[in-house]
Design a protein around this motif. Structure first.
Motif, PDB file in Angstrom:
ATOM      1  N   THR A   3      21.376  10.136   3.830  1.00 52.24           N
ATOM      2  CA  THR A   3      21.561   8.662   4.255  1.00 52.24           C
ATOM      3  C   THR A   3      22.497   8.135   2.773  1.00 52.24           C
ATOM      4  N   SER A   4      23.292   7.382   3.464  1.00 51.97           N
ATOM      5  CA  SER A   4      23.993   6.483   2.396  1.00 51.97           C
ATOM      6  C   SER A   4      23.516   5.130   1.986  1.00 51.97           C
ATOM      7  N   ASN A   5      22.141   4.847   2.678  1.00 52.55           N
ATOM      8  CA  ASN A   5      21.372   3.793   2.127  1.00 52.55           C
ATOM      9  C   ASN A   5      20.546   3.943   1.071  1.00 52.55           C
ATOM     10  N   LYS A   6      21.142   3.529   0.047  1.00 50.24           N
ATOM     11  CA  LYS A   6      20.314   3.821  -1.213  1.00 50.24           C
ATOM     12  C   LYS A   6      18.862   3.414  -1.278  1.00 50.24           C
ATOM     13  N   SER A   7      18.732   2.007  -0.838  1.00 47.11           N
ATOM     14  CA  SER A   7      17.598   1.742  -0.609  1.00 47.11           C
ATOM     15  C   SER A   7      16.473   2.251   0.081  1.00 47.11           C
ATOM     16  N   LEU A   8      17.143   2.896   1.129  1.00 45.64           N
ATOM     17  CA  LEU A   8      16.146   3.507   2.228  1.00 45.64           C
ATOM     18  C   LEU A   8      15.735   5.024   1.489  1.00 45.64           C
ATOM     19  N   GLU A  67       1.923  -4.138  -0.101  1.00 52.09           N
ATOM     20  CA  GLU A  67       2.846  -5.058  -0.402  1.00 52.09           C
ATOM     21  C   GLU A  67       4.133  -4.115  -0.946  1.00 52.09           C
ATOM     22  N   THR A  68       3.860  -3.563  -1.763  1.00 51.89           N
ATOM     23  CA  THR A  68       4.983  -2.286  -2.231  1.00 51.89           C
ATOM     24  C   THR A  68       5.843  -1.821  -1.257  1.00 51.89           C
ATOM     25  N   ALA A  69       5.209  -1.170  -0.159  1.00 46.60           N
ATOM     26  CA  ALA A  69       5.689  -0.644   1.082  1.00 46.60           C
ATOM     27  C   ALA A  69       6.567  -1.714   1.798  1.00 46.60           C
ATOM     28  N   LYS A  70       6.139  -2.692   1.899  1.00 43.65           N
ATOM     29  CA  LYS A  70       6.853  -3.791   2.615  1.00 43.65           C
ATOM     30  C   LYS A  70       7.918  -4.333   1.847  1.00 43.65           C
ATOM     31  N   SER A  71       7.836  -4.428   0.433  1.00 37.98           N
ATOM     32  CA  SER A  71       8.969  -4.997  -0.217  1.00 37.98           C
ATOM     33  C   SER A  71      10.155  -3.862  -0.224  1.00 37.98           C
ATOM     34  N   LEU A  72      10.021  -2.741  -0.285  1.00 36.96           N
ATOM     35  CA  LEU A  72      11.101  -1.474  -0.063  1.00 36.96           C
ATOM     36  C   LEU A  72      11.575  -1.463   1.047  1.00 36.96           C
ATOM     37  N   TRP A  73      10.726  -1.495   2.094  1.00 39.01           N
ATOM     38  CA  TRP A  73      11.190  -1.847   3.451  1.00 39.01           C
ATOM     39  C   TRP A  73      12.293  -2.558   3.693  1.00 39.01           C
ATOM     40  N   LYS A  74      12.157  -3.911   3.423  1.00 42.84           N
ATOM     41  CA  LYS A  74      12.986  -5.071   3.436  1.00 42.84           C
ATOM     42  C   LYS A  74      14.105  -4.831   2.696  1.00 42.84           C
ATOM     43  N   ARG A  75      14.110  -3.975   1.536  1.00 37.16           N
ATOM     44  CA  ARG A  75      15.610  -3.756   0.892  1.00 37.16           C
ATOM     45  C   ARG A  75      16.251  -2.926   1.625  1.00 37.16           C
ATOM     46  N   ARG A  77      16.016  -2.307   4.898  1.00 34.71           N
ATOM     47  CA  ARG A  77      16.543  -2.853   6.059  1.00 34.71           C
ATOM     48  C   ARG A  77      17.581  -3.809   5.755  1.00 34.71           C
ATOM     49  N   TYR A  78      17.641  -4.338   4.687  1.00 27.62           N
ATOM     50  CA  TYR A  78      18.716  -5.507   4.328  1.00 27.62           C
ATOM     51  C   TYR A  78      19.814  -4.592   3.971  1.00 27.62           C
ATOM     52  N   GLU A  79      19.822  -3.414   3.506  1.00 29.98           N
ATOM     53  CA  GLU A  79      21.129  -2.649   3.106  1.00 29.98           C
ATOM     54  C   GLU A  79      21.679  -2.237   4.525  1.00 29.98           C
ATOM     55  N   GLU A  80      20.630  -1.961   5.515  1.00 31.64           N
ATOM     56  CA  GLU A  80      21.232  -1.506   6.861  1.00 31.64           C
ATOM     57  C   GLU A  80      21.907  -2.194   7.391  1.00 31.64           C
ATOM     58  N   THR A  81      21.598  -3.667   7.242  1.00 31.94           N
ATOM     59  CA  THR A  81      22.269  -4.783   8.142  1.00 31.94           C
ATOM     60  C   THR A  81      23.487  -5.124   7.590  1.00 31.94           C
ATOM     61  N   LEU A  82      23.879  -4.613   6.417  1.00 34.16           N
ATOM     62  CA  LEU A  82      25.233  -5.130   5.879  1.00 34.16           C
ATOM     63  C   LEU A  82      26.199  -4.514   6.489  1.00 34.16           C
ATOM     64  N   PRO A  83      27.426  -5.333   6.788  1.00 36.83           N
ATOM     65  CA  PRO A  83      28.491  -4.804   7.598  1.00 36.83           C
ATOM     66  C   PRO A  83      29.125  -3.829   7.145  1.00 36.83           C
ATOM     67  N   ARG A  84      29.616  -2.754   7.749  1.00 39.78           N
ATOM     68  CA  ARG A  84      30.417  -1.552   7.145  1.00 39.78           C
ATOM     69  C   ARG A  84      31.527  -1.780   7.138  1.00 39.78           C
ATOM     70  N   VAL A 108      20.899 -17.311   6.943  1.00 39.73           N
ATOM     71  CA  VAL A 108      21.216 -16.012   7.276  1.00 39.73           C
ATOM     72  C   VAL A 108      20.790 -14.937   6.443  1.00 39.73           C
ATOM     73  N   GLU A 109      21.100 -15.279   4.932  1.00 39.99           N
ATOM     74  CA  GLU A 109      20.882 -14.382   4.048  1.00 39.99           C
ATOM     75  C   GLU A 109      19.147 -14.036   3.780  1.00 39.99           C
ATOM     76  N   LEU A 110      18.567 -15.285   3.782  1.00 41.91           N
ATOM     77  CA  LEU A 110      17.216 -15.084   3.928  1.00 41.91           C
ATOM     78  C   LEU A 110      16.488 -14.241   4.923  1.00 41.91           C
ATOM     79  N   TYR A 111      17.086 -14.585   6.179  1.00 40.52           N
ATOM     80  CA  TYR A 111      16.488 -13.860   7.440  1.00 40.52           C
ATOM     81  C   TYR A 111      16.792 -12.005   7.012  1.00 40.52           C
ATOM     82  N   ARG A 112      18.035 -11.928   6.574  1.00 42.60           N
ATOM     83  CA  ARG A 112      18.236 -10.499   6.464  1.00 42.60           C
ATOM     84  C   ARG A 112      17.228  -9.770   5.292  1.00 42.60           C
ATOM     85  N   ARG A 113      17.048 -10.701   4.057  1.00 41.08           N
ATOM     86  CA  ARG A 113      16.179 -10.147   3.133  1.00 41.08           C
ATOM     87  C   ARG A 113      14.774 -10.004   3.490  1.00 41.08           C
ATOM     88  N   ALA A 114      14.317 -10.819   4.689  1.00 38.32           N
ATOM     89  CA  ALA A 114      13.214 -10.679   5.265  1.00 38.32           C
ATOM     90  C   ALA A 114      13.137  -9.449   6.121  1.00 38.32           C
TER      91      ALA A 114
END
Length: 254
Positions: A3-8, A67-75, A77-84, A108-114
């Protein structure tokens, strides 16, 4: 992990570490959740973005922090939604939000970070009927519209898991954007705006309009934030110079 998603990658490594510390096999992990062992193993493989529900169940089964799991997942997911390869709109710092364009990008940024929740789940989490219809949420995220009023604005912030301590700054950004829109509308209409000291926050408009039709289009459905209340206002018909002032014969905005 392919995976190229560092946060994932960070999320997956954390999940694997929690399972190792718990000393559980995937079969044992499965017995503690409603998910099949294969599903849990795939979630920690890094091959694709796992669903939040799976990650939370995985964490709880390992007695790890949801809480930690959700925070890491959000990051992740956020990276995954960034345009390539495409250009991404950059949201300004909240204190620099000035107009509707800035506010829309920030939402929109708030939504993506969520974690880019589904519009159906946003509607359900918003609570009351019509608080935040999924169609409205979709239009806000696609930058086709803004929340209709303060109640809907706060509902959007809530379903995006905005911390309570950050709410005042967002309300300030909302107020600045509406204030500028009203000023622009008044200038376009050639109208002077008198804000009377009324306990209900009534807004009055007077003056001779150079373009009342255009002003009506701009001002219609505008809202003014005052003392925690959102008051919907509208433009009044053009008032001639002979017309008594609002203080003499007030007319409440719609």
């Amino acid at each position: 992990m392919a995976t190229s998603n560092k946060s994932l990658r960070v999320l997956v490594e954390w999940m694997r570490e929690q399972r190792g510390q718990a000393g559980l096999t995937y079969r044992e992990l499965s017995s503690r959740t409603r998910f099949h062992a294969t599903t849990l193993q795939r979630a920690a493989s890094g091959e694709s973005m796992p669903k939040l529900g799976t990650v939370l169940a995985y964490a709880r089964a390992c007695d790890a922090s949801p809480e930690t799991a959700k925070s890491l997942w959000k990051r992740a997911r956020y990276e995954e939604t960034l345009p390539r390869g495409g250009q991404r709109l950059s949201a300004p710092r909240l204190e620099l939000v000035r107009d509707f364009a800035d506010l829309g990008v920030s939402l929109v940024e708030l939504y993506r970070r969520a974690g880019s929740p589904s519009f159906r789940s946003m509607e359900e989490r918003a609570g009351g009927f019509g608080a935040l219809p999924r169609s409205t949420a979709r239009r806000i995220v696609n930058r086709q519209a803004l929340p209709h009023n303060m109640e809907q604005f706060l509902a959007f912030l809530n379903v995006c898991d905005l911390p309570e301590r950050e709410r005042a700054a967002w309300v300030g950004a909302w107020s600045r954007a509406w204030r500028l829109a009203k000023q622009d509308a008044a200038e376009a209409a050639g109208t002077s705006i008198l804000e009377l000291s009324d306990p209900k926050g009534i807004e009055w408009f007077s003056g001779s309009s150079r373009n009342s039709e255009r002003a009506g289009a701009i001002l219609r459905r505008l809202a003014h934030f005052r003392d925690g209340e959102m008051v919907t206002v509208d433009v009044l018909p053009a008032i001639s110079e002979q017309t008594p002032s609002p203080r003499e014969r007030p007319r409440q905005a719609c």
